[in-house]
Design a protein around this motif. Structure first.
Motif, PDB file in Angstrom:
ATOM      1  N   TRP A  90       0.849  -1.206   0.000  1.00 28.62           N
ATOM      2  CA  TRP A  90       0.000   0.000   0.000  1.00 28.62           C
ATOM      3  C   TRP A  90       0.880   1.249   0.000  1.00 28.62           C
ATOM      4  CZ3 TRP A  90       0.126   3.821   3.715  1.00 28.62           C
ATOM      5  CH2 TRP A  90      -0.803   4.850   3.548  1.00 28.62           C
ATOM      6  N   CYS A  91       1.825   1.258   0.924  1.00 27.28           N
ATOM      7  CA  CYS A  91       2.704   2.410   1.075  1.00 27.28           C
ATOM      8  C   CYS A  91       3.507   2.627  -0.192  1.00 27.28           C
ATOM      9  CB  CYS A  91       3.631   2.169   2.271  1.00 27.28           C
ATOM     10  SG  CYS A  91       4.605   3.596   2.694  1.00 27.28           S
ATOM     11  N   ASP A  92       3.960   1.526  -0.767  1.00 23.61           N
ATOM     12  CA  ASP A  92       4.743   1.614  -1.983  1.00 23.61           C
ATOM     13  C   ASP A  92       3.942   2.298  -3.092  1.00 23.61           C
ATOM     14  OD1 ASP A  92       7.332   0.747  -3.111  1.00 23.61           O
ATOM     15  OD2 ASP A  92       6.020  -0.206  -4.593  1.00 23.61           O
ATOM     16  N   TYR A  93       2.676   1.914  -3.213  1.00 20.65           N
ATOM     17  CA  TYR A  93       1.854   2.499  -4.281  1.00 20.65           C
ATOM     18  C   TYR A  93       1.475   3.945  -3.980  1.00 20.65           C
ATOM     19  CZ  TYR A  93      -1.694   3.160  -7.821  1.00 20.65           C
ATOM     20  OH  TYR A  93      -2.400   3.652  -8.890  1.00 20.65           O
ATOM     21  N   VAL A  94       1.136   4.185  -2.738  1.00 19.69           N
ATOM     22  CA  VAL A  94       0.593   5.507  -2.409  1.00 19.69           C
ATOM     23  C   VAL A  94       1.690   6.559  -2.213  1.00 19.69           C
ATOM     24  CG1 VAL A  94      -0.713   6.814  -0.691  1.00 19.69           C
ATOM     25  CG2 VAL A  94      -1.529   4.579  -1.447  1.00 19.69           C
ATOM     26  N   HIS A  95       2.722   6.229  -1.472  1.00 16.75           N
ATOM     27  CA  HIS A  95       3.665   7.260  -1.063  1.00 16.75           C
ATOM     28  C   HIS A  95       5.040   7.232  -1.729  1.00 16.75           C
ATOM     29  CE1 HIS A  95       1.222   9.170   1.904  1.00 16.75           C
ATOM     30  NE2 HIS A  95       1.053   8.058   2.601  1.00 16.75           N
ATOM     31  N   MET A  96       5.489   6.038  -2.116  1.00 17.56           N
ATOM     32  CA  MET A  96       6.893   5.931  -2.497  1.00 17.56           C
ATOM     33  C   MET A  96       7.149   6.393  -3.933  1.00 17.56           C
ATOM     34  SD  MET A  96       8.217   5.133   0.223  1.00 17.56           S
ATOM     35  CE  MET A  96       8.024   4.255   1.766  1.00 17.56           C
ATOM     36  N   ASN A  97       8.280   7.036  -4.097  1.00 16.60           N
ATOM     37  CA  ASN A  97       8.666   7.533  -5.410  1.00 16.60           C
ATOM     38  C   ASN A  97      10.075   7.054  -5.759  1.00 16.60           C
ATOM     39  OD1 ASN A  97       6.341   9.074  -5.997  1.00 16.60           O
ATOM     40  ND2 ASN A  97       7.077  10.656  -4.585  1.00 16.60           N
TER      41      ASN A  97
END
Lengths: 86, 210, 973, 407
Positions: free
Chosen positions: A39-46
């Motif tokens: 989830w975090c990877d998709y939503v926040h990580m760049n």
């Protein structure tokens, strides 16, 4: 620097007419498969690429389209393809 | 009940010379001392429609073919149809008899959503240049054509109807709430060129001359 | 007052017209066409200013604002470059940064203190002991700065802006620029030509040397200018400084208005398809002791004083130069009456034979391989010492002018700020542009050309290259122009950095910052070994002259001092604006664009006190009592009317309309019935609520929905964003401005409404959470909803904007007998707080999600498969009890409410108050707070820490919510 | 007559093949970490690897404002410590950092903003940091050039006044820390580019540079705006960062007219007067990631329009110089400090956005402690990367950050 963005509808325009919409990360994942990490990877990580990246833009002051372009983040110039490097 | 009035968001600080009442609107046909142009005319009472569907090419509003290319407009029988994008067109009723709202659900009346202005006269593009970076003189565009972009910092639809000397002119819409500040900005920019408010008749005559 | 020439063809002054101005409190006269600096020169002023650090006397040195030497205060505006400011009647001119006057400055002694102020001396001093620093700092602040600006300074004049578009923009109206503009225009393109001076012509304009075929440079300039002016598709902006160039050819500048213009100055921002930069050169200062003593000036400056402004710079002028323009100036000034004891030319050879002959014909002594080493004279040049480059021979002459110029510096600013790379070129001794940005071309003297024909050929070629960029020029035409170019003389040889041996203690590489070459050496020795670091450490180039003086010499000197090979000579960075630009000019017209509701004027008439809320102006209060007590009580007891027109309003229709709504709303909207109102919310991917509003089903896949005021502008964007990978067919229409909203609330609301509608609006016929469409007075179409945000019987009436005034007045009239009154946004804020209805951003923040703020009931957990935005985060975070939770609280012992923003603390911060008020409706203090999970249980005692409480806490207790009408009967009655 | 000068940070030495600690980035956080590693932990076998020259990045491009009036209890103590360190460092380094303790005024333009400021002020006061809410008239007394009339776009309601804040000479901090670190044996390698990090069995083994491989067990990436790209490039770790260009500029120098730092969120603008007399101003950022550090015409105009309204006297002064730097923004406007979590021996200190300067001294000190002991100090614990997947954003901003629609 004066960004221009090529809108597929309106053509090349002043970058300030648009809103940046993030790195291209693919379609929304299905919620049931999401772990906190994914989830975090998709939503926040760049990736924060210093180079050409594919990214989303919205023509806020214009036709209201969402679209992607390739842009070199080190020059702020649009590229036709991800490989284009001048 | 007493007479119910509809109000345009625009109020010019000049004396009307001739007023016509139409569908509860008091439409000013002519103002006192309109001068020789350029002119700014409030058309906010004129009907505007939004036509939006994934199947836009199959539509023929009021029997008129919608231009295939976004950004292109067509002016027929006082109706201006602007292709906005793949799925959407705006329809402005500029002149002629009132139009009836089509029955299909793809149409939405948006008359009230915007302020509707016409700027006409030879120096119109010199005025526009002070308010917008959009290139109204682009030779690759053929009149009438639509710009969707910022004008005095506000997102607008601006249609250039003519670039021919004194016939030059644009019509523009933006969110109704900006009416006062937009009109103020245009009048301010046009001051050095002698821009003055004018009544609807100027537009009707202009449209019929195109 | 000095005599002025009035017969030269090059003159720009009209000696018949005198212009009065005030200088240091006394009236003087200039001549029409004067700059402020030339008018002062004509009146005998030689010392224009004192330098920043050492208070050294400074005079007229250059002509194009390269340094702060001639900066003055004009009409209250500080730091005006008097060399580039044209005199206007009545100007009030003052000197700056002097104690006394520039002539006799009491601070002048500092010049002798330089030994105590090596480069970067601040860092090593004034901090031991620590307590002297604050005292020293005050002195530094007072000493620093040049001009004075009053805190209540009001800038007179009209400032404007334009945003033109063109095919080709040519920067620079000299011979190369004009030729380029003509070439592009002849191809049918729209050309804009920008020229910093009030006239076209560039360096040709003031030169009477031969251009070709017995035509003088000046005559040629006039001829070209005429041609440009009669070409319709060239738009000329004179007196327009170029200040920036950005990628994709955005060019900025500003124009100074004439009497005929409607503006004092205007900002220009233009977009061109292609750009030609033909900005020419300035002169590179010569380095020697006291090289900035008043009386020392550059060759172009001396020549222009005479040829353009009719002023002979002095009686006796010694020349120490490194280029042909210096020889040309000497010959011209000699012919105008100046005594020239000697010309020292750095060059051993390479001089133009025609000029050499002219010098010889006039019997002027010319020594090749010689250079000035020191200027003498306390305030003005009285004498100069010159030496042969090998240092073996020396000569001294008396003089009142020393024309000193080492070479040329190309003005590559527009190229460099647009990312062209510069490379040191040993032939021209220039930093020449190498990688030019796409569709940007350079032409003329900045490439090193000195021959007039070469300059024009390069302009012509650049103009055609630009036309080619616009797809209006053939390759054949280009080839021809290139050939023509190559047949002309190439770039001229430039002079190297040459200095006779001096210690450099008073040899200034930067005038503005009083940076001597000694200071540069000190910086390098300390480890600051690249020009960029030397700039920072020594200040060189950071002054108002924008590196016009040190820009070229600093890198050359740095390389020379470190004995670097040519390839390692690195230029300093040029930063925009290329010319200092007034903030007033940049601001331009500065429109404030805020929205007004359809009944804005009625609200103002009723005494509304307005505030900006997002893009809108809204009535927040209707009296000076900012507790809004009367407005609140009237809603609770009678009936109130609020202008809610700023709410977002949308129609969504089309086959996938429901799918789109299901994606963004947390509720299950498939179950809404027509005629009902569904309250729901949108979250972001964090589960944080970003919007709440109501959804109404108008028909199959046809909905009307509202958003909060702040989100209206982003709603279409949001929904399209979160569906951008789906090939869904739905249509969104923003009706925010199309519909005005009247919120009619209070126990008497129904009585008012009943009077104006024909339909049954009883509780049975039109109950809570229901939706109806009807007409008022058979005319005004209304979409009506029964909602309860403020906790009373309440109707939200959505009306076409043009009818808003009419309906508002009808309701006001009908409500008179029921004591109807306006209420504003603050009253609504308190009313809804008493009901514990949240306002997003007030009771929520980035850390809180839907569940935290008690809106979990909106989330339909059974709704799956829609990838609803925020649901994943809500599911994952649901069990975390440490999160902030929204609670209601009451104060202990009938205490007053804590101020909004007060903290809830124990030994650390545990939460904060979102909204709290001494409630008139409840007669006690209540509020809502976000607290950590373990403190959210009813009954928990809360300690409030307010700003300025000095540790004195007040206390309250978490209670059940809502405070007002807990059963919710009043809004359902 | 002149003082004899010596290179401030030692003679240029050759890069060794191993160091105890390698710090990537020659900015303030790196320099401060090196300084405290040496000073407080006796770790001096340290190499700073800088691609350009020290202070080339954000360290030399920020407008040097310091303050400790942040929003949350996690941040305030860290910034307070940093603020308290300026005079200490001036003494320790024997280098005048020119701390101008002039105080900061953060203008508030609505009742709601005044309330929000109150929370910051209460938080500051609770942690012993001086900060007060003042009304418009009081603000005008402090800053006579302020326009407190009603007829501007965002009328001024009051301000958050923070007396202990001010301005520090940023270049001096860079040079002073470099001088201090070098004196204790830290090596500063300029014009040296790190191109990779080698790991084995989840542990750092070496840093690869264009001047050779350096064996090391501990590496810190603290390279300002370049951190996220390096961390992803070297180790494949993605971060919740967007790198934006932030711009600043100065006007021509004036005699004293502005005695405090004045900032406004609504106008996206701050202004203060430097010791040289220039008005330094900035704040607006373009909301799309880029590494250009180029300025924009749009920004200058915006700045002029804003200043024209709330400091109208400044209409009479000219902009002289503008520049840009990088700000690595996180969704919660708070930094990421972590170590030994993703890879053993790998530490990061990034995501500072435009707060990197204010915090550098204290953060360097704690990062040094973290690296020296391999134990994360309590004060840094809330800043771990994990908070994003635990749905625990920091709360340093109340508002949703705007640079992506999926904030």
């Amino acid at each position: 620097m004066a960004l221009t963005i090529t809108c597929p509808i309106c053509g090349k325009r002043n970058g300030y007419e648009f809103r940046y919409g993030g790195e291209e990360k693919g379609p929304r994942p299905d919620e049931k498969d999401l772990t906190p990490e994914s989830w975090c990877d998709y939503v926040h990580m760049n990736k924060c690429v210093a180079g050409v990246q594919q990214e989303w833009w919205f023509h806020r002051d214009g036709c209201g389209s969402w679209f992607t372009i390739f842009r070199d983040t080190t020059t702020n110039l649009e590229k036709e393809t991800p490989e284009a490097k001048e | 009940m007493k007479d119910i009035k509809r109000y345009s968001p625009v109020e010019f600080k000049v004396t009307p010379l001739k007023i016509e009442t139409r569908d509860h609107w008091d439409v000013v046909m002519e103002y006192h001392n309109e001068g020789d142009g350029p002119w700014l005319v409030d058309l906010s009472h004129r009907t505007r429609l939004d036509l939006q569907t994934g199947n836009l090419d199959a539509k023929k509003p009021f029997g008129i073919t919608i231009p295939a290319t976004p950004g292109q407009s067509v002016l027929e029988n006082g109706l201006l149809i602007n292709r906005m994008n793949g799925i959407q067109s705006s329809i402005y009723h500029l002149a002629g008899d009132a139009i009836e709202m089509p029955g299909e659900t793809e149409y939405t009346e948006i008359t009230e959503a915007s302020v509707f202005l016409a700027i006409m006269g030879e120096s119109v593009f010199a005025i526009c240049e002070k308010l917008s970076a959009l290139d109204f003189m682009d030779k690759n565009r053929e009149t009438p054509f639509l710009y969707q972009g910022p004008f005095s910092h506000v997102p607008c639809q601006i249609v250039t109807l003519s670039r021919e000397a004194e016939k030059s002119g644009v019509v523009l819409t933006c969110s109704r709430g900006y009416a006062k500040v937009m009109v103020d900005a245009i009048l301010h920019a046009g001051e050095e060129f002698g821009l003055k408010p004018a009544g609807e008749k100027r537009v009707t005559d202009w449209i019929s001359s195109l | 007052m000095m005599n002025r020439f009035n017969h030269l063809p090059t003159l720009k002054i009209d000696t018949s017209e005198k212009i009065p101005f005030t200088f240091k409190g006394k009236q003087y006269y200039g001549t029409k066409g004067d700059t402020v600096a030339t008018a002062l020169y004509a009146n005998g002023v030689r010392i224009y200013a004192r330098s920043l650090k050492y208070h050294r006397p400074r005079g007229f040195y250059s002509m194009d604002g390269e340094c702060s030497n001639t900066m003055m205060e004009i009409n209250g505006v500080p730091n005006v470059r008097t060399e580039t400011t044209w005199l206007k009647p009545g100007m009030v001119i003052k000197e700056q940064n002097v104690k006394g006057s520039a002539e006799n400055d009491l601070m002048g002694f500092i010049d002798k203190m330089d030994w105590a102020m090596p480069a970067g001396f601040y860092y090593d001093t004034m901090h031991k002991p620590a307590k002297i620093w604050p005292v020293a700092m005050k002195q530094i602040r007072k000493a620093a700065g040049i001009g004075k600006l009053s805190p209540d300074h009001h800038m007179p004049g009209k400032y404007d802006e334009i945003f033109p578009t063109c095919d080709v923009c040519v920067i620079g109206g000299g011979p190369a620029g004009m030729t380029a503009a003509l070439a592009a225009a002849q191809k049918g393109l729209r050309v804009i030509l920008m020229e910093a001076r009030p006239w076209l012509g560039g360096q040709f304009d003031y030169r009477t040397a031969e251009y070709a075929n017995r035509q003088t440079c000046h005559e040629r300039a006039v001829q070209l200018a005429k041609e440009v002016e009669k070409t319709d598709n060239i738009r000329v902006f004179t007196h327009t400084a170029n200040i920036g160039a950005y990628n994709n050819n955005l060019i900025t500048g500003f124009q100074i208005g004439t009497e005929k213009d409607s503006f004092t100055e205007r900002y220009i921002e233009l977009r061109a398809k292609s750009v030609v930069v033909a900005t020419g050169c300035i002169e590179r200062p010569l380095l020697f002791e006291n090289n900035e003593r008043p009386g020392v000036m550059q060759a172009g400056c001396a020549l222009r004083l005479a040829n353009t402004y009719g002023l002979l710079p002095g009686k006796t002028g010694v020349f120490s130069i490194g280029h042909d323009l210096g020889l040309e100036a000497a010959v011209a000034l000699h012919d105008l009456g100046m005594t020239i004891p000697m010309i020292a030319d750095i060059r051993e050879d390479g001089q133009d034979p025609v000029l050499l002959k002219a010098v010889m014909d006039r019997k002027i002594i010319l020594l090749k391989g010689w250079v000035a080493t020191e200027a003498h004279g306390r305030k003005q040049v009285k004498k100069v010492t010159l030496k042969s480059l090998d240092g073996t021979a020396e000569k001294t002459f008396d003089c009142d002018v020393l024309v000193a110029s080492a070479g040329f510096t190309p003005l590559t600013g527009p190229l460099v700020v647009n990312q062209a790379k510069l490379k040191y070129d040993a032939h021209t001794n220039f930093f020449l542009p190498t990688d030019l940005p796409k569709k940007m071309h350079a032409a003329g003297r900045l490439l090193g050309y000195e021959n007039g024909l070469s300059i024009e050929a390069s302009g012509h070629l650049a103009g055609l290259k630009a036309a080619y960029d616009c797809e209006n020029c053939s390759i054949a035409d280009l080839g021809e122009a290139k050939k023509a170019m190559e047949s002309k003389p190439g770039p001229a040889r430039g002079t190297k950095l040459v200095m006779a041996p001096v210690k450099g203690r008073k040899t200034f590489i930067c005038f503005d910052e009083d940076t001597s070459i000694k200071n540069v050496k000190q910086s390098i020795d300390k480890g600051f070994d690249v020009p960029e670091l030397i700039k920072r450490f020594s200040g060189a180039g950071l002054g108002p002259g924008q590196a016009g003086i040190p820009g070229h010499n600093l890198p050359l000197f740095t390389a020379k001092y470190q004995a670097l090979p040519d390839i390692k000579i690195r230029p300093t960075t040029v930063r925009p604006p290329l010319v200092p630009t007034l903030i007033a000019t940049y601001a331009g017209t500065n429109h404030t664009m805020l929205k007004r509701t359809p009944i804005d004027d009625l609200q103002r008439k009723d005494g509304g006190i307005f505030r900006n809320i997002g893009v809108w102006q809204r009535a927040r209060y209707f009296s000076k009592d900012f507790t809004s007590r009367k407005e609140i009580e009237n809603v609770r007891n009678n009936v109130g009317m609020l202008d809610g027109s700023t709410l977002g309003k949308f129609r969504i229709h089309g086959p996938d309309a429901l799918n789109a709504l299901q994606r963004v709303y947390v509720s299950d909207l498939s179950k809404i019935k027509e005629g009902r109102v569904k309250y729901t919310a949108m979250c972001n991917d964090d589960g944080c609520v970003i919007d709440d509003g109501v959804v109404i089903k108008l028909g199959e896949n046809d909905y009307y929905f509202s958003t909060s005021t702040g989100r209206a502008g982003q709603t279409v964007e949001w929904i399209r964003y979160h569906t951008r990978y789906e090939n869904w067919d739905f249509s969104l229409v923003n009706l925010t401005d199309a519909m005005g909203v009247i919120n009619l609330s209070g126990p008497n609301a129904r009585k008012v409404l009943e009077k104006v509608v024909d339909i049954d609006v009883s509780n049975d016929a039109f109950g809570f959470s229901e939706y109806k469409e009807f007409k008022v007075a058979d005319t005004i179409p209304v979409k009506a909803m029964r909602l309860g945000f403020v906790g009373e019987l309440s109707y939200e009436l959505h009306v076409p904007s043009s009818y808003m005034k009419a309906l508002w007045l009808i309701l006001k009239e009908a409500g008179k007998e029921f004591k109807i009154k306006n209420f504003g946004v603050e009253a609504q804020n308190v009313l809804r707080m008493e009901k514990c209805h949240v306002i997003l951003g007030q009771e929520s923040e980035q850390r809180t999600n839907l569940l935290d703020i008690g809106l979990g009931f909106l989330w339909s957990r059974k709704k799956t498969g829609y990838k609803t935005v925020g649901v994943a985060a809500l599911t994952q975070a649901e069990k975390d009890n440490s999160r902030l939770k929204l609670v209601g609280f009451k104060m202990e012992n009938n205490g007053r409410a804590p101020r909004d923003g007060a903290l809830i603390v124990d030994d650390r911060v545990r939460g904060h108050v979102c909204t709290a008020r001494d409630s008139f409706s409840l007669n006690e203090a209540v509020g809502m707070a976000l607290v950590e999970g373990d403190m959210s249980k009813v009954g928990t005692r809360l300690a409030f820490y307010e700003d300025e409480c000095n540790g004195e806490l007040i206390y309250g207790t978490v209670v059940e919510t809502p405070f007002y009408d807990p059963a919710g009967q009043r809004m359902k009655m | 007559m002149f003082f004899k000068s010596k290179p401030m940070w030692g003679k240029k030495t050759k890069l060794k093949s191993s160091y105890d600690v390698v710090l990537i980035g020659g900015g303030l956080h790196s320099l401060a970490t090196a300084y405290y590693l040496a000073k407080e932990h006796g770790i001096t076998d340290v190499a700073i690897i800088e691609k350009n020259y020290i202070g080339y990045g954000g360290a030399g491009r920020n407008t040097a404002i310091v303050r400790a009036n942040q929003r949350t209890q996690y941040n305030v103590p860290l910034y307070k410590e940093a603020l308290d360190l300026w005079p200490v460092l001036t003494k320790e380094l024997d280098y005048n950092l020119m701390f101008n303790n002039c105080g900061n005024l953060n203008l508030m333009h609505s009742e709601a903003a005044m309330n929000a400021a109150r929370m910051n002020i209460a938080t500051a006061q609770f942690h012993g940091v001086e900060s007060h809410l003042i009304d418009a008239k009081e603000a005008k007394e402090l800053v006579p050039a302020l326009n407190i009339s009603e007829d501007i776009t965002f009328p001024i309601h009051g301000a958050m006044f923070h007396p202990p804040g001010g301005v520090v000479r940023h270049d001096a901090v860079v040079w002073g820390l470099a001088k201090g670190a070098a004196k204790m044996g830290v090596e500063i390698h300029q014009q040296t580019e790190a191109t990779g990090i080698s790991t084995k069995n989840g542990k750092v083994t070496a840093v690869i540079t264009d001047k050779g491989i350096i064996n090391t067990k501990q590496v810190l990436i603290s390279a300002g705006g370049y951190s996220a790209s390096l961390i992803h490039g070297f180790l494949g770790i993605k971060l919740p960062i967007s790198v934006l260009t932030i711009q600043a500029m100065v006007t021509q120098p004036l005699k004293p007219i502005l005695d405090h730092v004045v900032s406004s969120g609504a106008y996206h603008c701050y202004a203060n007067q430097t010791l040289k007399g220039e008005i330094a101003t900035g704040a607006h950022m373009d909301q799309w990631p880029n590494y250009t550090t180029l300025n924009t015409a749009h920004y200058i105009k915006h700045q002029a329009e804003a200043l024209s309204e709330f400091l109208p006297a400044l209409r009479g002064v000219r902009f002289m110089r503008i520049w840009g730097g990088l700000a690595d923004m996180t969704p919660d406007m708070a930094p990421i400090m972590d170590g030994n979590e993703q890879v053993e021996g790998f530490f990061m200190d990034c995501g500072w956005g435009y707060f990197g300067f204010k915090s550098c001294s204290a953060v360097g000190r704690h990062m040094a402690g973290f690296m020296a002991t391999n134990t994360c100090p309590d004060i840094l614990k809330p800043f771990a990367l994990k908070r994003y997947q635990e749905h625990k954003l920091m709360g340093e901003t109340a508002a949703l950050v705007n640079y992506t629609p999926d904030n």
